[in-house]
Structure formats: structure tokens, C-alpha cells
Design a protein around this motif. Structure first.
Motif, PDB file in Angstrom:
ATOM      1  N   HIS A  95       6.232  14.837  -2.886  1.00 33.75           N
ATOM      2  CA  HIS A  95       5.934  13.421  -3.076  1.00 33.75           C
ATOM      3  C   HIS A  95       7.151  12.637  -3.540  1.00 33.75           C
ATOM      4  N   SER A  96       7.148  11.381  -3.120  1.00 33.66           N
ATOM      5  CA  SER A  96       8.171  10.446  -3.572  1.00 33.66           C
ATOM      6  C   SER A  96       7.411   9.222  -4.068  1.00 33.66           C
ATOM      7  N   VAL A  97       7.295   9.084  -5.381  1.00 34.87           N
ATOM      8  CA  VAL A  97       6.538   7.964  -5.928  1.00 34.87           C
ATOM      9  C   VAL A  97       7.487   6.786  -6.105  1.00 34.87           C
ATOM     10  N   VAL A  98       7.090   5.644  -5.561  1.00 36.35           N
ATOM     11  CA  VAL A  98       7.887   4.429  -5.715  1.00 36.35           C
ATOM     12  C   VAL A  98       7.103   3.486  -6.624  1.00 36.35           C
ATOM     13  N   PHE A  99       7.716   3.046  -7.687  1.00 39.46           N
ATOM     14  CA  PHE A  99       7.079   2.167  -8.663  1.00 39.46           C
ATOM     15  C   PHE A  99       6.481   0.946  -7.956  1.00 39.46           C
ATOM     16  N   GLY A 100       5.229   0.621  -8.317  1.00 38.03           N
ATOM     17  CA  GLY A 100       4.511  -0.472  -7.660  1.00 38.03           C
ATOM     18  C   GLY A 100       5.114  -1.845  -7.883  1.00 38.03           C
ATOM     19  N   GLY A 101       6.118  -1.953  -8.754  1.00 35.59           N
ATOM     20  CA  GLY A 101       6.777  -3.236  -8.985  1.00 35.59           C
ATOM     21  C   GLY A 101       7.980  -3.449  -8.081  1.00 35.59           C
ATOM     22  N   PHE A 102       8.305  -2.442  -7.261  1.00 37.11           N
ATOM     23  CA  PHE A 102       9.448  -2.623  -6.362  1.00 37.11           C
ATOM     24  C   PHE A 102       9.069  -3.461  -5.142  1.00 37.11           C
ATOM     25  N   SER A 103      10.072  -4.126  -4.601  1.00 42.12           N
ATOM     26  CA  SER A 103       9.873  -5.029  -3.465  1.00 42.12           C
ATOM     27  C   SER A 103       9.713  -4.240  -2.163  1.00 42.12           C
ATOM     28  N   PRO A 104       9.242  -4.918  -1.107  1.00 42.32           N
ATOM     29  CA  PRO A 104       9.153  -4.264   0.211  1.00 42.32           C
ATOM     30  C   PRO A 104      10.488  -3.656   0.655  1.00 42.32           C
ATOM     31  N   ASP A 105      11.585  -4.357   0.416  1.00 42.61           N
ATOM     32  CA  ASP A 105      12.878  -3.812   0.844  1.00 42.61           C
ATOM     33  C   ASP A 105      13.215  -2.523   0.109  1.00 42.61           C
ATOM     34  N   ALA A 106      12.992  -2.551  -1.199  1.00 42.74           N
ATOM     35  CA  ALA A 106      13.279  -1.356  -1.999  1.00 42.74           C
ATOM     36  C   ALA A 106      12.389  -0.200  -1.549  1.00 42.74           C
ATOM     37  N   LEU A 107      11.141  -0.517  -1.246  1.00 37.21           N
ATOM     38  CA  LEU A 107      10.212   0.513  -0.765  1.00 37.21           C
ATOM     39  C   LEU A 107      10.684   1.066   0.583  1.00 37.21           C
ATOM     40  N   ALA A 108      11.054   0.154   1.482  1.00 28.08           N
ATOM     41  CA  ALA A 108      11.494   0.580   2.815  1.00 28.08           C
ATOM     42  C   ALA A 108      12.701   1.519   2.715  1.00 28.08           C
ATOM     43  N   GLN A 109      13.644   1.138   1.878  1.00 18.38           N
ATOM     44  CA  GLN A 109      14.854   1.952   1.709  1.00 18.38           C
ATOM     45  C   GLN A 109      14.498   3.394   1.309  1.00 18.38           C
ATOM     46  N   ARG A 110      13.521   3.516   0.404  1.00 18.57           N
ATOM     47  CA  ARG A 110      13.134   4.833  -0.088  1.00 18.57           C
ATOM     48  C   ARG A 110      12.319   5.616   0.958  1.00 18.57           C
ATOM     49  N   VAL A 111      11.471   4.911   1.694  1.00 21.45           N
ATOM     50  CA  VAL A 111      10.697   5.564   2.762  1.00 21.45           C
ATOM     51  C   VAL A 111      11.655   6.131   3.810  1.00 21.45           C
ATOM     52  N   VAL A 112      12.653   5.341   4.152  1.00 23.08           N
ATOM     53  CA  VAL A 112      13.590   5.761   5.194  1.00 23.08           C
ATOM     54  C   VAL A 112      14.451   6.924   4.700  1.00 23.08           C
ATOM     55  N   ASP A 113      14.948   6.811   3.475  1.00 25.59           N
ATOM     56  CA  ASP A 113      15.799   7.890   2.960  1.00 25.59           C
ATOM     57  C   ASP A 113      15.037   9.209   2.905  1.00 25.59           C
ATOM     58  N   ALA A 114      13.771   9.140   2.486  1.00 28.68           N
ATOM     59  CA  ALA A 114      12.985  10.381   2.359  1.00 28.68           C
ATOM     60  C   ALA A 114      12.335  10.773   3.682  1.00 28.68           C
ATOM     61  N   GLN A 115      12.386   9.882   4.687  1.00 24.34           N
ATOM     62  CA  GLN A 115      11.763  10.149   5.995  1.00 24.34           C
ATOM     63  C   GLN A 115      10.284  10.527   5.851  1.00 24.34           C
ATOM     64  N   SER A 116       9.530   9.682   5.163  1.00 28.23           N
ATOM     65  CA  SER A 116       8.101   9.962   4.957  1.00 28.23           C
ATOM     66  C   SER A 116       7.279   9.534   6.165  1.00 28.23           C
ATOM     67  N   LYS A 117       6.398  10.438   6.604  1.00 25.12           N
ATOM     68  CA  LYS A 117       5.521  10.102   7.720  1.00 25.12           C
ATOM     69  C   LYS A 117       4.246   9.423   7.234  1.00 25.12           C
ATOM     70  N   LEU A 118       3.994   9.592   5.938  1.00 27.79           N
ATOM     71  CA  LEU A 118       2.762   9.029   5.377  1.00 27.79           C
ATOM     72  C   LEU A 118       3.093   8.247   4.106  1.00 27.79           C
ATOM     73  N   VAL A 119       2.440   7.083   3.980  1.00 26.72           N
ATOM     74  CA  VAL A 119       2.538   6.311   2.741  1.00 26.72           C
ATOM     75  C   VAL A 119       1.125   6.196   2.170  1.00 26.72           C
ATOM     76  N   ILE A 120       0.978   6.464   0.882  1.00 24.09           N
ATOM     77  CA  ILE A 120      -0.327   6.266   0.241  1.00 24.09           C
ATOM     78  C   ILE A 120      -0.215   5.064  -0.690  1.00 24.09           C
ATOM     79  N   THR A 121      -1.151   4.129  -0.559  1.00 23.76           N
ATOM     80  CA  THR A 121      -1.089   2.915  -1.359  1.00 23.76           C
ATOM     81  C   THR A 121      -2.506   2.469  -1.707  1.00 23.76           C
ATOM     82  N   ALA A 122      -2.649   1.248  -2.195  1.00 22.12           N
ATOM     83  CA  ALA A 122      -3.966   0.662  -2.457  1.00 22.12           C
ATOM     84  C   ALA A 122      -3.938  -0.758  -1.920  1.00 22.12           C
ATOM     85  N   ASP A 123      -5.132  -1.352  -1.753  1.00 22.83           N
ATOM     86  CA  ASP A 123      -5.149  -2.732  -1.277  1.00 22.83           C
ATOM     87  C   ASP A 123      -4.358  -3.622  -2.241  1.00 22.83           C
ATOM     88  N   GLU A 124      -4.723  -3.538  -3.527  1.00 21.88           N
ATOM     89  CA  GLU A 124      -3.992  -4.310  -4.545  1.00 21.88           C
ATOM     90  C   GLU A 124      -3.991  -3.502  -5.837  1.00 21.88           C
TER      91      GLU A 124
END
Ligand code: 6R9
Length: 650
Positions: A161-190
Motif C-alpha cells: 500500500h501507498s497511503v497518500v494523506f487526504g489533504g494532498f492536492s490532485p497533482d500531488a496524488l497523481a505524482q505518487r500514483v504514477v511513481d508507485a504505478q498503482s493499478k488501483l486507488v481506494i478512496t471515499a466520496d468525501e
């Protein structure tokens, strides 16, 4: 250090009598741990349930041409099974997680059995979505039990798992998803914090429009609020729809002790955030052992770590450490100031919390409201307090002790890092006399040292750069996809030693006092941020020609963010532009990177080789303009006067 801060709080006899570790035991165990790490850790490793117990204990090289860190390398185990399955027989009906929602009326309890079932179902759901051993899964979640379940479900099937703090922006999230090459993201509506909704799913949607994120096949969405969200058919899946129909039987995958358990991104002094790689056996052992001994955790107690699972503190001390020990861990969705500043104490009373682990910034925020903020609670259940994330100033320590702890509870000031996996320097509360503001003494197996800038080891009472001389089981093994950067960052400054990036003082009693980062890393409210990250965000704005970011002392946050901006030719400074730049950084990195102060600067102090002299900028921001030191090496010393004249009061 003034007189009043020399105060020592000796270990109380009655505390020591009931504690896991008293002074004598600490000294003996510490000595054994550094004299003979092989046998010490072989013995300690038995606290975990191994599928195949290890014979090889420690195999480590810190040499900069060959950094190679392995613990228990022939052992096999599963971290999730250690946190859940092995407790079912003895404590299946005991609360594993007490969840306290953002609204005080909203709370629930999950027993070990329930947590095991939910996790197993989710693990089967992950498999059905094609997640395999060795795959990475990115979590961008609120503080809800599903976040812990998602971490554990990954661990159960050998996904990372790669947990990204929920206070990070979409760009910061994207950067981490790409670096880790995650095929799945788990999130919540809000998520909900302090009565406000945070649009997590919207952020994921926008992150997944960024380049490189095509790697993501699916987004699993927990319904937390039922708020309005966009839906991408074929990609998005409701958590409950896929999880509820799964079997609750999911065998835990036997993992090698050195298989990765998780990657966690943190900021450094240069470049992009780096994903620290933590492995299974050593990390879990370190988290469990420190949780038991540092917090002196006893069966049946309610323990509360108020961090977010997006940070390493949440990983080690909300999820892995406590659950490996069969503890009851409290998870809080909200913020200590909502609905009132009495919330923290009210939660302690409501759930009869024995141990509270929080941050200096939270303590200072409450302290700013005066002693009466605690009037709505008695906090009589408390037995121990803990602090983490930044140096705790003695005033805040004393207030924590007196007002929150009713002068009844020792405080463990725990120094450690994302890179260290678990606590490194901290009092053991039954063993070590306390000095407000000092993290005191090293944990078992930890060999701290202070070195000068040339790497010479300094003896006795002194100031220096904090290094660790030998490996410990919870140490990060590498940076995700970039071992070279790992070596460069931590093992090349001082040959053969792990460099922490922190400055430190050791006093005449051998106590360690962390003085803060010696590199270009800021610590704002306990959150680590690279000055380079914020600078590169700013210079990407058309109006900005150049930017320099420094920290300055801030009463509540510890450090505030002070920014010097040189505008592009023809751009006029204005308050509106300040607001725009503030929004720009918030959007780019996240609200935690919001500038506190922006100063317009016609020029920045640079050496003749073009290096910005941050030392000078830090002094000006801190209003210590009398002690600027030597400015003669500057290419243009006159810029300094100009900067002082236009300093913004803060
Ligand atoms: C666990 C965590 C690590 C940096 C570290 C240091 C600072 C953490 C501290 C402390 C003084 C303490 N830090 N705990 N400074 N006293 N008790 O915070 O990890 O987010 O990686 O930050 O935080 O500067 O180097 P992380």
C-alpha cells in the motif's frame, strides 16, 4: 535554556513498579541490544507469529558503495495475520478499533473478529479486481476504519500500500500514483473534518486526468457521506457493492520478511517526494515492540494516537503496532477544535482513553485558548501522554503535563522519522526520568551519535548532526525505484552512517535534544515539506521569476512558511497577487503548504556561484537581523538591506 526548563520529572515509583521496563531492565536490555544485536533480535522476533521463523537475523551494510539492509531475511510471515488472525482465539470479541466520527454523536466499535472479517472480504475483493502480490495500491482516504482495513487487506494478499494523506492536492496524488504505478486507488466520496466536506473522489477524478495515470484501472469508492460525485463507468466501483458479496475467508499470503509492506512518500530537501520502502518482518517487529514498551501498553487499555493514517505515525501507531499487540486503538475522523476546543478531552472521557499520543502543534493550539479549554472533561482515565512530529518546546510540554494530564501522566517525547519506521529516541516511562523538551534516550538497538560537518564523532555533552551508527529492524530499505537516491540522501553525507537530517544536542546526562532539521526541510505543524517543492511550484507561475522559501518560528505551527518572491519583469506586486500565489501553492501541493507570509523581493541574496544564501533569508524572516553574519561572499550585498527594509511582520 532558562532555569525553569532544567526541571527534571523523575520516574514515579508506582509507575515503574507496574511498567514493562524499569531503569535496570532498560540498561541491561539496551546493552545487550547493541553488544549482541543478533541474539537480542532473534529473541525479540519471537513476539511475532512466523510461518517460517528466521535463522538469519541481521545482514546489513551501510557502506556508501553497497547500502544493503536485511533483517530476518529467511523468515516468512504475514503482517495482517499478525495483526488480526492470531488474536481471534483470545480476543475475538475485544474492540480492535474504536472509531470516533467528526460529529460527537457518531462513533462505533469494531471487534477483532469484525475487523478480521471486513479485512478478509476486502482482500478477496482486491483479488477479484486483479490485484496481485507485489502490486501497489494507492489509498487516499478519510480517517475511517476502511482505511485500516485497506492497509491490512493489501498486507493480507501481499500487495504494497501507498497511503497518500487526504489533504494532498490532485497533482500531488497523481505524482505518487504514477511513481508507485498503482493499478488501483481506494478512496471515499468525501471525507468530513471539522464539519466540512473534503471532495476526495473529485480530487481522484482530477488526479487521474494527469499524464501517466492511465496505469490506474479501477477506483474503489467508500460511501462515507453520500455526497454528489461524478462516476466513471467501468473504472469506478462502490466499495460496498464489491466487498459485501465476498467470502470472509481469505488465507493470508506467506511473505518473505524482506518483501515490501508499504511505500510512503515524504519530502526531502531536493526534488520530488520520495517513496520510502518498508518491508514486512523488521518493520512490524519494531512497530509492535516500541508500541508496547514506549507506551507501556497493557492489555485492555484504550490507546489513542491522534495522527492521520496518511503519515508514518498513523501507519506504525494507529494500525500496525497496536494491532500487532492486540490493543484497542482509537481512530478519530475529525479535528480537536470541532465542535469546540474541548473535543480532545471529551473523547478521552467518552472512551476512557488511557494513553494519548499527539503532536506539539495540537498541544500549542489548545494552549493558546487557555487552561479552561479542558474544563469540559476530567481526563481521569489518562495514564500516559506522548508527543511526536517536531520538537516540543518546554512551555508546551509543561502545559500538556499540567492541564491535559492533570500532573498524573509521564510524557514520552518520541523522536523518529518516516525513514526509521518506528520510535528511535524516547523515554521508556518506567525507566527514564523526564526533562521537558528532550526526547531523552535511545530505544533498544538504536545507536545514535553526533558528528561534526566532517563526520567526526563527537563525545560528551555537545551539539552536532544526528546520525545512527548501525541498522535497526524498522529501518526503510530503499527509496521506491531509486536506490541511488536512498544512498545519496542518507548514506553519503557521512560514510558508513545513516544521516537523519536533524541537528541535536546531547547533555551531560547523555540525553538527546533534537534541535530541528539541518537541511532544507520545513516542519510545519509536524508535516514535513521540502522548500524546493514549494519553490518549484511557485516558479511555475507566470508572474514569478524566482522564489525562496524558508521557515520562521511560529507560535502554534512550530514553523511557518515564509516566501520571498521576485516577480517577472513588468508584473506589479499586489495583495491580489499574493492571494493568487497562495491559492496556487495550495492547489499544487495541498493546504498544508499554504504560505504564511509572502515578501516581494527585487533580488535574493546569492553567492557569486549563484547559490541562494538561505541562512540570511531565515534570519530576516525570524527578525534576527542583527546577527546576519558574514555577507561579504554575496554577489550583491545591497539586496540584504532592501530585504530587511521590506520584511513582513509575522
Ligand atoms: C514521525 C515523524 C520526521 C522529522 C524528524 C524531526 C521531526 C519528529 C520529533 C521531531 C523533535 C521529536 N521530529 N519527532 N523533532 N522531537 N519528538 O514525525 O516522521 O514526518 O518523517 O518527520 O520530524 O525533524 O526528522 P516524519
Amino acid at each position: 535554556m532558562t532555569e525553569q526548563h532544567q526541571h527534571v520529572y523523575p520516574v514515579r515509583e508506582e509507575f515503574a513498579a507496574n511498567a514493562w521496563i524499569d531503569n535496570e531492565k532498560y540498561l541491561a536490555m539496551y546493552q545487550q541490544s547493541v553488544d549482541d544485536p543478533q541474539s537480542f533480535w532473534a529473541e525479540q522476533a519471537r513476539r511475532l507469529d512466523w510461518v517460517k521463523p528466521p535463522n538469519q537475523i541481521k545482514n546489513v551494510s551501510f557502506a556508501s558503495n553497497n547500502v544493503d539492509i536485511r533483517w530476518f531475511e529467511d523468515g516468512e510471515l504475514n503482517a495482517c495475520a499478525n495483526c488480526l488472525d492470531r488474536h481471534l482465539e483470545t480476543r475475538g470479541e475485544q474492540p480492535a478499533i474504536i472509531w470516533e466520527g467528526d460529529e460527537p454523536s457518531d462513533s462505533k466499535t469494531l471487534t477483532y473478529r469484525e475487523l478480521h472479517e471486513g479485512t478478509s472480504r476486502l482482500a478477496n475483493a482486491l483479488k477479484s479486481l486483479g490485484v496481485k502480490k507485489g502490486d501497489t495500491v494507492t489509498l487516499y482516504m478519510p480517517m475511517i476504519p476502511e482505511a485500516a482495513m485497506a492497509m491490512l487487506a493489501c498486507a493480507r494478499i501481499g500487495a504494497i500500500h501507498s497511503v497518500v494523506f487526504g489533504g494532498f492536492s490532485p497533482d500531488a496524488l497523481a505524482q505518487r500514483v504514477v511513481d508507485a504505478q498503482s493499478k488501483l486507488v481506494i478512496t471515499a466520496d468525501e471525507s468530513v473534518r471539522g464539519g466540512k466536506q473534503v471532495p476526495l473522489k473529485d480530487n481522484v477524478d482530477s488526479a487521474l486526468t494527469r499524464e501517466g495515470t492511465e496505469v490506474v484501472d479501477n477506483v474503489l469508492v467508500v460511501k462515507r457521506t453520500g455526497g454528489d460525485i461524478d462516476w466513471h463507468d467501468g473504472r469506478d466501483i462502490w466499495y460496498h457493492e464489491v466487498v459485501d458479496k465476498q467470502s470472509n475467508d481469505c488465507p493470508a499470503e506467506p511473505m518473505n520478511a524482506e518483501d515490501p509492506l508499504f511505500v510512503l512518500y515524504t519530502s526531502g530537501s531536493t526534488g520530488k517526494p520520495k517513496g520510502l520502502k518498508h518491508t514486512t518482518g523488521g518493520y512490524l517487529l519494531h512497530a509492535a515492540m516500541t508500541h508496547q514498551y514506549v507506551f507501556d501498553y497493557k492489555d485492555g487499555e484504550v490507546y489513542w494516537c491522534s495522527a492521520d493514517v496518511g503519515w508514518v505515525t498513523g501507519h506504525s501507531y494507529i494500525v500496525y503496532g497496536p494491532l500487532a499487540n492486540g490493543a484497542t486503538t482509537l481512530m478519530f475522523e475529525g479535528v480537536p477544535s470541532y465542535p469546540t476546543h474541548g473535543r480532545l478531552g471529551e473523547i478521552i472521557d467518552k472512551h476512557q482513553v488511557s494513553i494519548l499520543y499527539t503532536s506539539p502543534t495540537a498541544v500549542r493550539a489548545l494552549m493558546a485558548h487557555g487552561d479552561h479549554v479542558m474544563d469540559s472533561s476530567s481526563r481521569k482515565s489518562l495514564r500516559l501522554l506522548g508527543s511526536v512530529g517536531e520538537p516540543i518546546n518546554p512551555e508546551a510540554w509543561e502545559w500538556f503535563y499540567r492541564v491535559i494530564g492533570n500532573e498524573q501522566c509521564p510524557i514520552v517525547d518520541t523522536w523518529w522519522q518516516t525513514e526509521t519506521g518506528g520510535i528511535m529516541i524516547s523515554p521508556l516511562p518506567g525507566a527514564i526520568d523526564l526533562k521537558p523538551g528532550s526526547a531523552t534516550r535511545p530505544f533498544f538497538g538504536v545507536r545514535p551519535a553526533l558528528v561534526d560537518n566532517e563526520g567526526h564523532i563527537l563525545e560528551g555533552a555537545t551539539d552536532g548532526n544526528l546520525v545512527i551508527l548501525d541498522s535497526w529492524p524498522g529501518q526503510a530499505r530503499s527509496i521506491w525505484n531509486n536506490h541511488e537516491r536512498f544512498v545519496q540522501t542518507y548514506f553519503s553525507t557521512y560514510e558508513g552512517m545513516y544521516f537523519t537530517g536533524d541537528g541535536c544536542r546531547r547533555d551531560e546526562d547523555g540525553y538527546y535534544w533534537i534541535t530541528g532539521r539541518v537541511d532544507d526541510v520545513l516542519n510545519v505543524s509536524g508535516h514535513r515539506m521540502g522548500t524546493a517543492e514549494i519553490e518549484s511550484s511557485l516558479v511555475a507561475h507566470d508572474a514569478v521569476a524566482e522564489a525562496a522559501v524558508v521557515g520562521y518560528p511560529h507560535d502554534i505551527k512550530g514553523q511557518g512558511i515564509y516566501i520571498y518572491v521576485t516577480l517577472t519583469d513588468g508584473v506589479e506586486p499586489s495583495d491580489d497577487l499574493k492571494k493568487e500565489l497562495t491559492q496556487w501553492v495550495r492547489k499544487d501541493i495541498g493546504p498544508i503548504a499554504s504560505p504564511d507570509v509572502i515578501q516581494w523581493a527585487d533580488g535574493l541574496p546569492k553567492t557569486r556561484s549563484g547559490k541562494i544564501m538561505r541562512r540570511i533569508l531565515r534570519k530576516i524572516a525570524a527578525n534576527e537581523v542583527d546577527g546576519l553574519g558574514d555577507t561579504s561572499t554575496l554577489a550583491d550585498p545591497s539586496v540584504v538591506e532592501d530585504l530587511i527594509e521590506n520584511r513582513v511582520n509575522c
